[in-house]
Design a protein around this motif. Structure first.
Motif, PDB file in Angstrom:
ATOM      1  N   PRO A 202      36.857  87.099   8.054  1.00  0.00           N
ATOM      2  CA  PRO A 202      37.993  87.870   8.533  1.00  0.00           C
ATOM      3  C   PRO A 202      39.219  86.969   8.641  1.00  0.00           C
ATOM      4  O   PRO A 202      39.107  85.831   9.050  1.00  0.00           O
ATOM      5  N   ALA A 203      40.394  87.520   8.313  1.00  0.00           N
ATOM      6  CA  ALA A 203      41.577  86.681   8.211  1.00  0.00           C
ATOM      7  C   ALA A 203      42.694  87.076   9.157  1.00  0.00           C
ATOM      8  O   ALA A 203      43.573  86.277   9.426  1.00  0.00           O
ATOM      9  N   VAL A 204      42.693  88.309   9.666  1.00  0.00           N
ATOM     10  CA  VAL A 204      43.805  88.750  10.496  1.00  0.00           C
ATOM     11  C   VAL A 204      43.300  89.220  11.846  1.00  0.00           C
ATOM     12  O   VAL A 204      42.106  89.380  12.057  1.00  0.00           O
ATOM     13  N   LYS A 205      44.237  89.497  12.726  1.00  0.00           N
ATOM     14  CA  LYS A 205      43.891  89.770  14.117  1.00  0.00           C
ATOM     15  C   LYS A 205      42.889  90.894  14.278  1.00  0.00           C
ATOM     16  O   LYS A 205      41.926  90.793  15.021  1.00  0.00           O
ATOM     17  N   GLY A 206      43.074  91.977  13.577  1.00  0.00           N
ATOM     18  CA  GLY A 206      42.188  93.122  13.728  1.00  0.00           C
ATOM     19  C   GLY A 206      40.771  92.825  13.322  1.00  0.00           C
ATOM     20  O   GLY A 206      39.823  93.374  13.858  1.00  0.00           O
TER      21      GLY A 206
ATOM     22  N   ARG B  80      40.932  94.396   5.487  1.00  0.00           N
ATOM     23  CA  ARG B  80      42.298  94.060   5.110  1.00  0.00           C
ATOM     24  C   ARG B  80      42.350  93.534   3.678  1.00  0.00           C
ATOM     25  O   ARG B  80      41.329  93.258   3.056  1.00  0.00           O
ATOM     26  N   SER B  81      43.581  93.383   3.188  1.00  0.00           N
ATOM     27  CA  SER B  81      43.762  92.999   1.789  1.00  0.00           C
ATOM     28  C   SER B  81      43.164  91.635   1.471  1.00  0.00           C
ATOM     29  O   SER B  81      42.569  91.442   0.412  1.00  0.00           O
TER      30      SER B  81
ATOM     31  N   LEU C 156      40.182  90.692  -1.331  1.00  0.00           N
ATOM     32  CA  LEU C 156      40.222  89.586  -2.282  1.00  0.00           C
ATOM     33  C   LEU C 156      39.018  88.677  -2.098  1.00  0.00           C
ATOM     34  O   LEU C 156      38.416  88.219  -3.076  1.00  0.00           O
ATOM     35  N   GLY C 157      38.653  88.432  -0.842  1.00  0.00           N
ATOM     36  CA  GLY C 157      37.481  87.608  -0.577  1.00  0.00           C
ATOM     37  C   GLY C 157      36.212  88.216  -1.139  1.00  0.00           C
ATOM     38  O   GLY C 157      35.366  87.521  -1.711  1.00  0.00           O
TER      39      GLY C 157
END
Length: 309
Positions: A285-289, A114-115, A119-120
């Motif tokens: 990881p930052a989001v659900k997926g 993810r975006s 960035l990370g």
């Protein structure tokens, strides 16, 4: 209590780099690697036999392949790299394993990045470049040395392990898998140490002083083996996200112990690079997926031993 056990494991892993750097004053790098792996293997077998062996493990060649990447190449890269770089640099560069895992998972396991994770990754890469970039007049990141590159290679090997083990670890008992991995890794590394012993490039460790032996056994038997046992117990009761945050302590502890016990200098570039690397890793990881990938990574690290599930 489980958080305390997890913190103790993180402290052990962070201190392992500093203790390895110290032990290299008494051992050659290949000799030290053999001692560390043998100590960890002995402790793991003792724990496994006390607990009782469990069936359902894959064939020996699968364990041998996994053991080749971690711990043989992963810890071998760290040990050899420390002969050319500082424990401070090695501790901070070791944090890049998470970034390597994310990229390899996207390439070979079809995990979606993810975006925020992009960035990370950018921040983590920037942090690695800043880490040794003490003089921009000589080029960005010009202070990078061979030891730093070897340590990064070890982190990449550990990430390759995670990718390979992703389909194996969920169906295998973690302690059994880790014990066999270290057994095969020791068997793979031992013949490599015979040549430097026979050629005289590294002396047999018969004359090594006791403090260096204690440091090497501490790394293998306590930081690695017992750290795994503590983590493996604690992670069953702690969310993967919480565990990931606690594990971000590892490079910080590595730096702190290197400064405190080895007298290494902490420069502004170390601080800036560490901040960027940790900030980058915290973004994914930052989001659900992606949380599924995070959980799977923690399950796999259970077998990988350094960060287990």
């Amino acid at each position: 209590m489980n958080r305390v056990l997890l913190i103790v494991a993180a402290v052990g892993w962070g201190a392992a780099t500093t203790a390895t750097k110290y032990a290299l004053d008494g051992f050659g790098p290949l000799t030290l690697l053999v001692v560390k792996l043998a100590a960890a293997t002995a402790v793991l077998w003792a724990v496994l036999l006390l607990r009782g062996r469990r069936d359902g493990a894959p064939g020996p060649w699968r364990f041998a392949l996994l053991g080749l990447f971690e711990p043989a190449l992963a810890y071998g890269g760290l040990t050899l790299g420390l002969t050319f770089t500082t424990a401070t640099n090695a501790s901070l560069l070791g944090a890049t394993e998470s970034a390597f895992v994310l990229v390899l998972a996207a390439m070979f396991l079809k995990e979606r990045i993810r975006s925020r994770s992009v960035l990370g990754l950018v921040l983590a890469l920037l942090g690695v470049l800043v880490l040794d970039g003490g003089s921009f007049g000589n080029g960005f990141g010009s202070g990078f040395n061979a030891g730093d590159l070897i340590v990064l290679g070890g982190s990449l090997a550990a990430a390759v392990y995670v990718t390979l083990a992703a389909r194996t670890a969920p169906g295998v008992d973690a302690l059994t898998m880790t014990t066999y991995q270290f057994t095969y890794a020791t068997a793979l590394v031992l013949p490599l140490a015979l040549w430097p012993w026979m050629s005289g490039r590294e002396p047999l460790p018969t004359g090594v002083a006791a403090p260096y032996w204690l440091a090497a056994i501490f790394v293998g038997g306590v930081c690695f083996a017992l750290g795994f046992v503590l983590y493996n117990h604690a992670i069953r009761h702690i969310p993967a996200g919480t565990a990931g945050v606690i594990l971000n302590m590892v490079p910080v502890i590595g730096v702190m112990t290197a400064v405190a016990f080895l007298g290494e200098a902490l420069t502004v570039w170390h601080v800036a690079g560490a901040a960027l690397v940790v900030a980058g890793i915290m973004l994914f990881p930052a989001v659900k997926g992606e949380k599924r990938a995070e959980a799977r990574t923690h399950r796999v690290r259970a077998s990988a031993f350094t960060r287990t599930d």
